[in-house]
Structure formats: C-alpha cells, structure tokens
Design a protein around this motif. Sequence first.
Motif, PDB file in Angstrom:
ATOM      1  N   SER A  13       6.750 -31.645  11.158  1.00 36.86           N
ATOM      2  CA  SER A  13       5.892 -30.484  11.366  1.00 36.86           C
ATOM      3  C   SER A  13       4.455 -30.845  10.982  1.00 36.86           C
ATOM      4  O   SER A  13       4.132 -32.009  10.770  1.00 36.86           O
ATOM      5  CB  SER A  13       6.425 -29.300  10.565  1.00 36.86           C
ATOM      6  N   ALA A  14       3.600 -29.829  10.880  1.00 33.08           N
ATOM      7  CA  ALA A  14       2.160 -30.110  10.722  1.00 33.08           C
ATOM      8  C   ALA A  14       1.748 -30.407   9.285  1.00 33.08           C
ATOM      9  O   ALA A  14       2.367 -29.924   8.337  1.00 33.08           O
ATOM     10  CB  ALA A  14       1.377 -28.910  11.224  1.00 33.08           C
ATOM     11  N   GLY A  15       0.668 -31.166   9.150  1.00 35.21           N
ATOM     12  CA  GLY A  15       0.074 -31.454   7.835  1.00 35.21           C
ATOM     13  C   GLY A  15       0.503 -32.822   7.344  1.00 35.21           C
ATOM     14  O   GLY A  15       1.638 -33.252   7.579  1.00 35.21           O
ATOM     15  N   MET A  16      -0.393 -33.509   6.641  1.00 33.54           N
ATOM     16  CA  MET A  16      -0.086 -34.850   6.137  1.00 33.54           C
ATOM     17  C   MET A  16       1.077 -34.839   5.145  1.00 33.54           C
ATOM     18  O   MET A  16       1.843 -35.796   5.073  1.00 33.54           O
ATOM     19  CB  MET A  16      -1.324 -35.455   5.469  1.00 33.54           C
ATOM     20  N   GLY A  17       1.203 -33.757   4.390  1.00 34.13           N
ATOM     21  CA  GLY A  17       2.294 -33.669   3.423  1.00 34.13           C
ATOM     22  C   GLY A  17       3.658 -33.712   4.106  1.00 34.13           C
ATOM     23  O   GLY A  17       4.654 -34.142   3.513  1.00 34.13           O
ATOM     24  N   HIS A  18       3.719 -33.261   5.356  1.00 36.89           N
ATOM     25  CA  HIS A  18       4.979 -33.282   6.112  1.00 36.89           C
ATOM     26  C   HIS A  18       5.089 -34.546   6.962  1.00 36.89           C
ATOM     27  O   HIS A  18       6.140 -35.173   7.029  1.00 36.89           O
ATOM     28  CB  HIS A  18       5.076 -32.033   7.005  1.00 36.89           C
ATOM     29  N   LEU A  19       3.981 -34.893   7.627  1.00 30.28           N
ATOM     30  CA  LEU A  19       4.005 -36.047   8.537  1.00 30.28           C
ATOM     31  C   LEU A  19       4.255 -37.373   7.794  1.00 30.28           C
ATOM     32  O   LEU A  19       5.030 -38.220   8.251  1.00 30.28           O
ATOM     33  CB  LEU A  19       2.658 -36.112   9.270  1.00 30.28           C
ATOM     34  N   THR A  20       3.591 -37.539   6.652  1.00 30.39           N
ATOM     35  CA  THR A  20       3.653 -38.818   5.936  1.00 30.39           C
ATOM     36  C   THR A  20       5.092 -39.251   5.628  1.00 30.39           C
ATOM     37  O   THR A  20       5.492 -40.360   5.985  1.00 30.39           O
ATOM     38  CB  THR A  20       2.805 -38.742   4.639  1.00 30.39           C
ATOM     39  N   PRO A  21       5.906 -38.408   4.987  1.00 27.71           N
ATOM     40  CA  PRO A  21       7.259 -38.889   4.697  1.00 27.71           C
ATOM     41  C   PRO A  21       8.084 -39.130   5.956  1.00 27.71           C
ATOM     42  O   PRO A  21       8.952 -40.002   5.968  1.00 27.71           O
ATOM     43  CB  PRO A  21       7.858 -37.768   3.836  1.00 27.71           C
ATOM     44  N   PHE A  22       7.800 -38.390   7.040  1.00 29.15           N
ATOM     45  CA  PHE A  22       8.538 -38.639   8.287  1.00 29.15           C
ATOM     46  C   PHE A  22       8.221 -40.037   8.825  1.00 29.15           C
ATOM     47  O   PHE A  22       9.122 -40.754   9.251  1.00 29.15           O
ATOM     48  CB  PHE A  22       8.183 -37.577   9.343  1.00 29.15           C
ATOM     49  N   LEU A  23       6.947 -40.410   8.789  1.00 28.63           N
ATOM     50  CA  LEU A  23       6.610 -41.727   9.342  1.00 28.63           C
ATOM     51  C   LEU A  23       7.066 -42.851   8.413  1.00 28.63           C
ATOM     52  O   LEU A  23       7.413 -43.932   8.864  1.00 28.63           O
ATOM     53  CB  LEU A  23       5.119 -41.801   9.671  1.00 28.63           C
ATOM     54  N   ARG A  24       7.095 -42.562   7.118  1.00 31.12           N
ATOM     55  CA  ARG A  24       7.643 -43.582   6.200  1.00 31.12           C
ATOM     56  C   ARG A  24       9.152 -43.727   6.411  1.00 31.12           C
ATOM     57  O   ARG A  24       9.683 -44.829   6.362  1.00 31.12           O
ATOM     58  CB  ARG A  24       7.318 -43.208   4.753  1.00 31.12           C
ATOM     59  N   LEU A  25       9.816 -42.606   6.667  1.00 31.34           N
ATOM     60  CA  LEU A  25      11.256 -42.693   6.964  1.00 31.34           C
ATOM     61  C   LEU A  25      11.457 -43.456   8.272  1.00 31.34           C
ATOM     62  O   LEU A  25      12.350 -44.311   8.369  1.00 31.34           O
ATOM     63  CB  LEU A  25      11.870 -41.282   7.061  1.00 31.34           C
ATOM     64  N   ALA A  26      10.612 -43.162   9.261  1.00 27.89           N
ATOM     65  CA  ALA A  26      10.730 -43.851  10.554  1.00 27.89           C
ATOM     66  C   ALA A  26      10.596 -45.363  10.349  1.00 27.89           C
ATOM     67  O   ALA A  26      11.382 -46.145  10.895  1.00 27.89           O
ATOM     68  CB  ALA A  26       9.653 -43.352  11.509  1.00 27.89           C
TER      69      ALA A  26
END
Length: 453
Positions: A13-26
Amino acid sequence: LQPHPPHVALFPSAGMGHLTPFLRLAALLVHHHCRVTLVTTHPTVSLAESHFVSRFLSAFPQVSEVQFHLLPLDPSTVNSADPFWLRFEAMRRSAHLLSPLLASLSPPLHALVFDVTLISSVIPVTQPLHIPSYILFTSSARMLSFFSYFPTFASNATHDSAQIPGLTPIPRSSIPPLLLTSDSLFANIVKEDSPKVPNLNGIVINSFEGLEAESLEALNGGKVIQGLPSLFAVGPFAACEFERGECGDQLKWLDEQPTGSVVYVSFGSRTAMSRNQTREIGNGLIKSGYRFLWVVKDKKVDKEEEEGLDEVLGHELMEHMQGKGLVVKNWVDQGEILRHRAVGGFVSHCGWNSVVEAAWHGVPILGWPQHGDQKINAEVVEMSGLGMWVRRWGWAEQVVVKREEIGERIREMMGSELLRRKAAGVKEEARKAVRDGGSCGINLMRLFQEWKT
Ligand code: BUP
C-alpha cells in the motif's frame, strides 16, 4: 535451485513505511529463488516511493511489474484529508480490478502477499481464484496483537487499557487516537479488516524474538485470538543494496566525528512537524551539546516541500547551528547513517522500519512517537532495552515540547552506558536471527513449505 520455485505477487500500500518492507521482502524472496511479481500503483503519493520502486526494479530485472490502475476517489466520501489515507481507501475501493490481473499471471500464483489495510477488499478477489492470501504486517508484533484483538477491545472500548492475553497491557494513551475516534477512516478500516484476520492463510512480519519475545510468544501460542493464521517472523529487515542513495557529504561529515558522538534525528517519511516544534527541536539539539544529523520535514508529502531550511528554521537558528551539526531537508539514506560508527543515538518517531533498522545497527533510540502505531512501537523499544521514550510528550500537536526538555533527554540517552549495552545486545540478537539456523531462515523455510503444497 528449486525445480518449481513458488510464484508470489506482492501488493504494497502507500507510504514508505509500507512500501519499504515489501520491497525488502521481495529482495529476500528473489534471493531464495522465488519468482516475484510486484503490483504497483502509479502515480505514487510521494516521490520517495517512485524513486524506491524504480531503483528496486532496475536492481531486480527478473521481477515482473504489474501496474494497477485506481478508480478515481471522491474525497468528499472519505473521512480523512491525509493523502496517504486517501490512497489506502482508493486502493480498497479499486481492489476488485485486481482479479483479471492476478488471473492472467503465469505460472499461477502460489500466494498474494498484501498490505494489512487491504484485507477485506482483497480476500474477495483471491478466494474465487484460489490464491492463498497472506499479509505482510508492516508494524510490530505488539501492534499486530492489538490489531487482531481489536474486535474484542472495541466491544468495550471504555477500558483504560487493552488487556491482551499474554501481553503487558497497552494503556489507552498508547492506542492510536484515530482508533478511538468513531467514524474516522482508520477506525473504519480496522473495524472492517481486523475480524477477517482468521480468513488469511498467513501473516508475515518484520520482527524477531530478540526484539519482541513477549508478543511473538503470545501470538504463536494462540493466546491473543483464536484462529490466528500461521505467523512468519522473517525479520529483521535491514536496508538492502538497491536502496543506496547519494549521501557522500553526510558520510564525509560523519567520518570526521568521534565514534558514538552524533545524535541522528528523524521523524520518518510522513510526519510534518509544526514550525514551532521544529524550531524547539533545533534549539534542543544545540542545548544537548551533542553533534547532530537532523532530517527536517516540513510537509507530509515530499512533493509539496517547497521552502528551504532558512525559511523553515529561520536564519537565526541556522546561524546558531553552524558547526554543531548537519541539517538535511526531507531525506537521507538512513541505512547508511545508522550504520556509521559516529552515530551514537537516534531520536525517532518509532515508525516500525526505523525501529528495526536501529535494532540491526544497535543504535539506542530516544522515542518520540507522533501518530498511529508509534507509541505501541515505542513500548517495544523500551521493553526490549533498545531505548527510552518520554510518555508525557504526548502525540504530535498536543503540546509543544520545549528545548530544555529535549536537550536534557538527548543528553540522558547519549550518556547512558546501560542503554548502549542493551542496544548492543539487541543488535547481537538481530544478527543471530539472520545467521544460518536463525529464526529468519527457519520461518522463511516454513513459508516456502506452505507455498510448495
Ligand atoms: Br524520513 C527517511 N530516509 O530520510 P518508518 C526515511 N527513510 O531512508 P514512516 C530513509 O524510510 P510509518 C529518510 O529508513 C525507513 O525504512 C527509513 O519507515 C526510510 O516510518 C522508512 O520508519 C520509513 O516505518 O512510516 O515512513 O513514517 O510510521 O507509517 O510506518
């Protein structure tokens, strides 16, 4: 190499707080040879998000991108003016459009991992397609416990604390104020989504025992709610190589400072302080007597940052700060700053990613929660020994904390040998979790096992 690697789509979802862990998981999934599809929404709310996605996609050309187009949202139908919250809601209302996108992916998906704010809108999409539904919970296990327990808490919300089985009670004063405001968008989303937690196939979280033993034990032991799906604590996520930004000047300045002498100050990607409070912080930093590296944000969304530091801080304060520290407008490469030997403490809003990053580097935190889940995260900081926080400072905009108090608390954090030792202990636990045989690997293997079947 696995003969048939799982194919997993990630939907942040939106915001760096949400995006960052998703891309680290990716990045972690790619490292373990999964096939990854990233669902992106354009334009992003902030520039930081679009830079982050571009960097990620260039670093990982093997990841496919699926662009998700949102339906227009009439803001008058939403009880919030926060651009990030408006985006959450737009994504929720458009989620049904995901169906043909997900159905057309080849090979078929083993799982969709999405944001917690999308639970009730995405499950109706994944269920008919027989795609297992997972969330990546982007906050602490303590906050996850509260979120899962929310339906029970809300049935008698007059309590002065949330008494969640297995957890140190969460005082009412730590609960996100918007959750106690009936009909706020946040409260409505949580009311709708939290009862559906048992319908998920699993929950992935960026945490580890050494930081959150109590909550992870309560959640895993089935104490918090009945029917909690499997929990996969695959943290800690540290900053990845693809995130590296331009920060030569700051690193050069840090190189010139003695070890542990600098206090790093940042309130995350979406907290704009009042001018008054910002200037008290500047003066508080001077009063602390410590060198500082301070990220100043003047607007909630970086696209709107127009005024320079001179206007935001005032010429006089800028002059007083000369030679005492470094002030940066809007953004630094936090991963690089926290790992620098000169940084001895972190004044943080306690956004969960920042907490885990500080834990990874063993940097003690002086927590100053501003909104949302941040007081609950600050409680984790204190309980784990990673840092301290000052409860009476209240939520953002409630009071203006004065420079003397700020300076004094910074001195307390920076001067505490005990905090330094405890934070080093948390760092050791963080490193243990990602070593061979550590919890991160074990939990990832459990997850891959589920995705294989
Ligand atoms: Br500001 C800032 N550089 O200058 P949180 C943030 N970050 O690398 P948030 C930078 O953004 P919520 C900067 O390292 C972290 O990974 C930081 O996430 C990075 O707070 C991320 O700490 C920020 O969770 O979100 O963005 O306020 O509180 O909503 O989780």
